[in-house]
Design an enzyme around this catalytic site. Structure first.
Site, PDB file in Angstrom:
ATOM      1  CB  SER A 226      -0.889   0.031   1.240  1.00 23.88           C
ATOM      2  OG  SER A 226      -0.114   0.278   2.402  1.00 23.88           O
ATOM      3  CG  ASP A 227       1.171   5.944  -1.254  1.00 22.25           C
ATOM      4  OD1 ASP A 227       2.145   6.088  -0.483  1.00 22.25           O
ATOM      5  OD2 ASP A 227       0.901   6.751  -2.155  1.00 22.25           O
ATOM      6  CD1 TRP A 228       5.128   4.832   4.888  1.00 26.21           C
ATOM      7  CD2 TRP A 228       4.825   3.621   3.043  1.00 26.21           C
ATOM      8  NE1 TRP A 228       6.180   3.932   4.780  1.00 26.21           N
ATOM      9  CE2 TRP A 228       6.015   3.172   3.669  1.00 26.21           C
ATOM     10  CE3 TRP A 228       4.425   2.986   1.876  1.00 26.21           C
ATOM     11  CZ2 TRP A 228       6.802   2.142   3.159  1.00 26.21           C
ATOM     12  CZ3 TRP A 228       5.208   1.964   1.358  1.00 26.21           C
ATOM     13  CH2 TRP A 228       6.377   1.553   1.995  1.00 26.21           C
ATOM     14  CB  ALA A 230      -3.149   3.507   0.872  1.00 27.79           C
TER      15      ALA A 230
END
Length: 882
Positions: A226-228, A230
């Site tokens: 995941s994006d941080w 997300a």
């Protein structure tokens, strides 16, 4: 790199883990690392930001890194060999810092020039983006470091990026936005990052696109990280193709996956599949049986270095590394205009050069946000020009503008540690009673990550600040929660500022500044003290910054004009600022900030032999472009920017760049501009017509076309040889004969476009299908062989939900930009229907374009198909270019 694991080997490893151990692997152990697992002799896997450099696991200005030119500059080189070498440099940096996975490349597209993160993306075209990204991936992974294709998908703007719902039709998604990620998977990328945004109602960390096409159709076998931050829900993300939630240790998965399996809401097989993917990555990165890495993440050295007498880190880059960085600057520099062949300049014939503009001494070498690293060294444009002219010509500098009114963090140049006296600041961690728990010397007033100390209640930054002039200085403190600023022991700002954003960039990297005006005396040191309370959810970043009293803009411009008038040549360096171009926000205007347009016009009026250098990561409007003789785009050029710029200005290297993005004349000309959602929704109503495709479809003329760029020689395009008939789905080659008609050796980027029937019945709009570079000496012919992928003539069928190549004729057009295509050939394409793609429609994609797709333009608007369209208003005749 390590070894590949077979399915049987992964199965045996899974048998050694219970559910709790498996679940623990699926959320980060901290900001940058996964959990180690002793039962498998598995160490942590370490991640790092890094599109233009490798920061490592510490956001500390003492832990430096080599800084490459921005991704826009790398794409502008149209040189996959160079980009692959740049990837190798990044891999070496990652290895040096103990990093296993680099969060690069960014494969989102330049949909609108207002996009705030343009500098970190490659281009507006899916083919160029895909080829450039694939080359960077090959270079990184050849060095034993895993690359990450991000941000999957349609994460092309910054406004409301955590929540925006991008509405995009099936054809557009397949042909435009998914295409670079498909190329990355084809290049063997090891990790894919899911984006913050939604697509057609589904948040990407829970979206069906993670399964199809990413895993099912394309065969991606690695983990989706995941994006941080997300992963913001439990079951919908756990049931999707999302595999790893970062950062940790807290996440919805860490708190709930075991319970979800126990309750029967989530099959354990879903957990096993996610762990399998992580184990494949861990094996490839060599995370089995290795000795534990230093907790700082820097296996080869201590992370905090000191060097010179001012406390600055010592230069580390070797000659080979600097050479590559310098060569990349010239390779990506785009010569937009060169009337009368002003460039290259001959140092032997010069006696004086005026260098003008604040960016000449304080250039932007990289974009702001998560991609930021601390440079190992820096060559400014003024330094590069001065060094190139040493012993031949005098260099005079004038800023031309007063200092910015925006406070900048204190530096070693204007502050001292009050305890030890070294240049820089003192940072202390205090407990609830105000007693010191930890103290250290730092080099900047911007402390993104102070030391982690148990019991810390307050961050304090103290400095002896030395103003260089009298007057009302603007002092600032950045952060959240309780904040205070004291000047010489007197509190001048105090308050509690609650967090107003969920965006990690705003909370943890660039918190807003709180300002106060204080009269100070030039040359007299004064002690400044900032304190911020630490609290849950407010981050820890703390900033102490200052800006001088307002300057006299007229007087500064007059001094620059005088310098230009007295010099044989003037070089004006202008560009964007951190406030106008950065992650976390889109741009509000394409205009250059802070009076730079007026400065350019004033200097050109004083000296006709003026070269304007653009220090920007994305398009800006240039209302004076017809008035200047030479216009050079240097992008954010990395730490060797000044040296590489001098190489181009004085002819040691040819400007090799070609625009990866169309540049408009005015903001109102741009066919696709909107980045701001309405009611949380951002419709991609233009369909697949972004960038040059949108300009061609609209029949509009930009200032500079996609692909445009001048060298120091000229070329004539003589012939194009294409097969009369090609089989659908089969690759083919096109041969282009051209001649160097100039006076020096040069390199030309030959671009091939294809125009065929549009599915909506509109007129054909050319799209890039291949490119190749040639080099030759004056008078020599060169043959460019452009290889075209078999799928190039195909279009995505929203009825069949697959790639379809219809029978009929297509036009191949060849030249030096999307608006300058003098050669053409007609090729007959036999039908083909791909059999390995799905026949069922993806559940989240509307088959038809959005209802507000622009109506078809008049049939004569794709004017690139007519000779008249090949006249580029900004390009002088070839005979005038040298």
């Amino acid at each position: 790199m390590g070894a590949e694991l077979t399915g049987a080997e992964i199965g045996r490893l899974l048998e050694k883990l219970d559910l709790r151990q498996k679940v623990r692997l699926l959320t980060g152990a901290d900001t940058w690392r996964t959990y180690a697992e002793p039962a498998l002799a598995l160490r942590a896997v370490t991640f790092s930001d890094g599109p233009a450099g490798v920061r490592g696991t510490a956001w500390d200005e003492r832990d430096t890194a080599l800084v490459l030119p921005s991704p826009t500059a790398l794409a502008a080189a149209w040189d996959e060999e160079l980009v692959c070498a740049a990837g190798g440099l990044l891999a070496a940096e990652a290895q040096r810092k103990g990093v296993d996975v680099l969060l690069a490349p960014t494969l989102n597209l330049h949909r609108s020039p207002l996009g705030g993160r343009h500098f970190e993306c490659f281009s507006e075209d899916p083919l160029l983006t895909g080829r450039t990204g694939a080359a960077l991936i090959r270079g990184i992974q050849a060095g034993g470091v895993a690359a990450t294709a991000k941000h999957f998908v349609a994460n092309d703007a910054e406004t409301d990026r955590l929540t925006v719902d991008v509405r995009v039709d099936e054809r557009t998604l397949r042909e435009i936005y998914l295409a670079p990620f498909e190329a990355a998977v084809g290049a063997g990328v090891r990790v894919v990052m899911s984006a913050y945004n939604r697509v057609n109602g589904h948040t990407m960390s829970a979206g069906p696109l993670l399964e199809r096409p990413l895993k099912d159709e394309w065969g991606f076998e690695g983990p989706v990280v995941s994006d941080w931050g997300a992963v913001r829900s439990l079951l919908e993300t756990a049931r999707s193709g999302q595999d790893l939630a970062m950062p940790g240790p807290a996440s919805p998965w860490a708190d709930g996956l075991c319970a979800a399996v126990a309750a029967g809401a989530l099959p354990v097989e879903v957990i096993d599949e996610k762990v399998r993917r992580l184990l494949r990555l861990a094996a490839w990165t060599g995370a089995w049986g290795d000795p534990p890495r230093d907790p700082s993440g820097t296996a080869s050295r201590a992370p905090h270095r000191t060097g010179g007498p001012d406390g600055a880190p010592p230069a580390r880059a070797g000659r080979g590394e600097r050479g590559l960085l310098r060569r990349a600057v010239a390779a990506g520099a785009v010569l937009l205009r060169n009337e009368g062949s002003l460039l290259p300049l001959d140092p032997a014939r010069l006696r004086s050069v005026a260098v003008i503009g604040p960016h000449a001494t304080d250039p932007r070498i990289q974009g702001g946000g998560s991609a930021e690293v601390f440079p190992d060294g820096l060559v400014t444009p003024l330094e590069g020009i001065t060094a190139a002219l040493a012993g031949t010509a005098r260099t005079v500098y004038a800023p031309g503008l007063p200092p910015s009114a925006v406070p900048r963090p204190l530096t070693r140049a204007d502050s001292r540690d009050p305890r030890g006296g070294e240049p820089g600041v003192l940072v202390r961690l205090l407990d609830a009673a105000g007693d010191e728990l930890h103290a250290e010397h730092r080099l900047s007033g911007r402390i993104v990550e102070p030391a982690e100390v148990p019991g810390a209640h307050t961050v304090e930054i103290r400095a002896l600040f030395r103003p260089d002039r009298d007057g009302p200085w603007t002092l600032a403190v950045g952060g959240w929660g309780p904040l205070s600023l004291a000047v010489a022991g007197r509190t001048v700002l105090c308050g509690t500022f609650p967090v107003d954003s969920d965006d990690p960039a705003r909370v943890h990297v660039a918190p807003p500044l709180r300002l106060v005006s204080v009269p100070l005396t030039g040359g007299r040191e004064v002690e400044l003290t900032v304190r911020r309370g630490l609290g849950g959810g407010t981050g820890v970043a703390t900033v102490l910054a200052a800006a001088p009293p307002p300057g006299d803009a007229v007087a500064e411009r007059e001094r620059a004009v005088a310098a230009a008038r007295d010099a044989e040549v003037a070089v004006v360096v202008v560009g964007t600022t951190p406030e106008s171009e950065s992650e976390g926000r889109d741009r509000r205007t394409l205009a250059l900030p802070e009076g730079q347009d007026a400065l350019v016009r004033a200097v050109v009026g004083a000296n006709a032999r003026t070269v304007v250098v653009l220090n920007t990561g994305a398009p800006v409007t240039l209302p004076w472009r017809h008035e200047v003789r030479a216009l050079l785009l240097a992008w954010f050029p990395g730490q060797e920017g000044g040296a590489g710029l001098a190489d181009v200005l004085f002819g040691r290297a040819e400007p090799g760049g070609r625009l990866p993005t169309t540049w408009p004349g005015t903001e109102g000309d741009v066919p696709v501009l909107r980045t701001r959602p309405a009611d949380g929704v951002l419709p991609y109503s233009e369909g697949p017509f972004i960038g040059y495709r949108a300009w061609l479809r609209a029949g509009a003329r930009p200032a500079y076309w996609f692909g445009h760029g001048l060298g120091y020689t000229t070329w004539s395009y003589e012939s194009l040889e294409a097969p009369a008939e090609v089989a659908g789905g089969e690759p083919f080659e096109v041969r282009v004969v051209l001649r160097n008609t100039g006076a020096r050796r040069g390199r030309e980027v030959v671009q091939l476009y294809l125009a065929g029937p549009e599915p909506d019945g509109g007129p054909p709009v050319p799209r890039l299908v291949g490119h190749a570079a040639v080099s030759s000496d004056p008078g020599e012919r060169a043959v460019a062989v452009v290889r075209v992928a078999g799928r190039a003539p195909a279009r995505w069928s929203t009825r069949e939900h697959r790639w379809v190549t219809g029978p009929g004729e297509v036009t191949l057009l060849c030249g030096r930009s999307a608006g300058d295509l003098p050669l053409r050939a007609v090729t007959s394409v036999s039908p083909a229907l791909s059999s390995d793609l799905p026949s069922d429609p993806p559940s989240d994609l509307p088959s038809d374009p959005p209802s507000d797709l622009p109506s078809d333009p008049p049939s004569d608007l794709p004017s690139v198909l007519s000779p008249a369209a090949r006249d580029m208003p900004e390009t002088p005749p070839e005979s005038a270019l040298h």
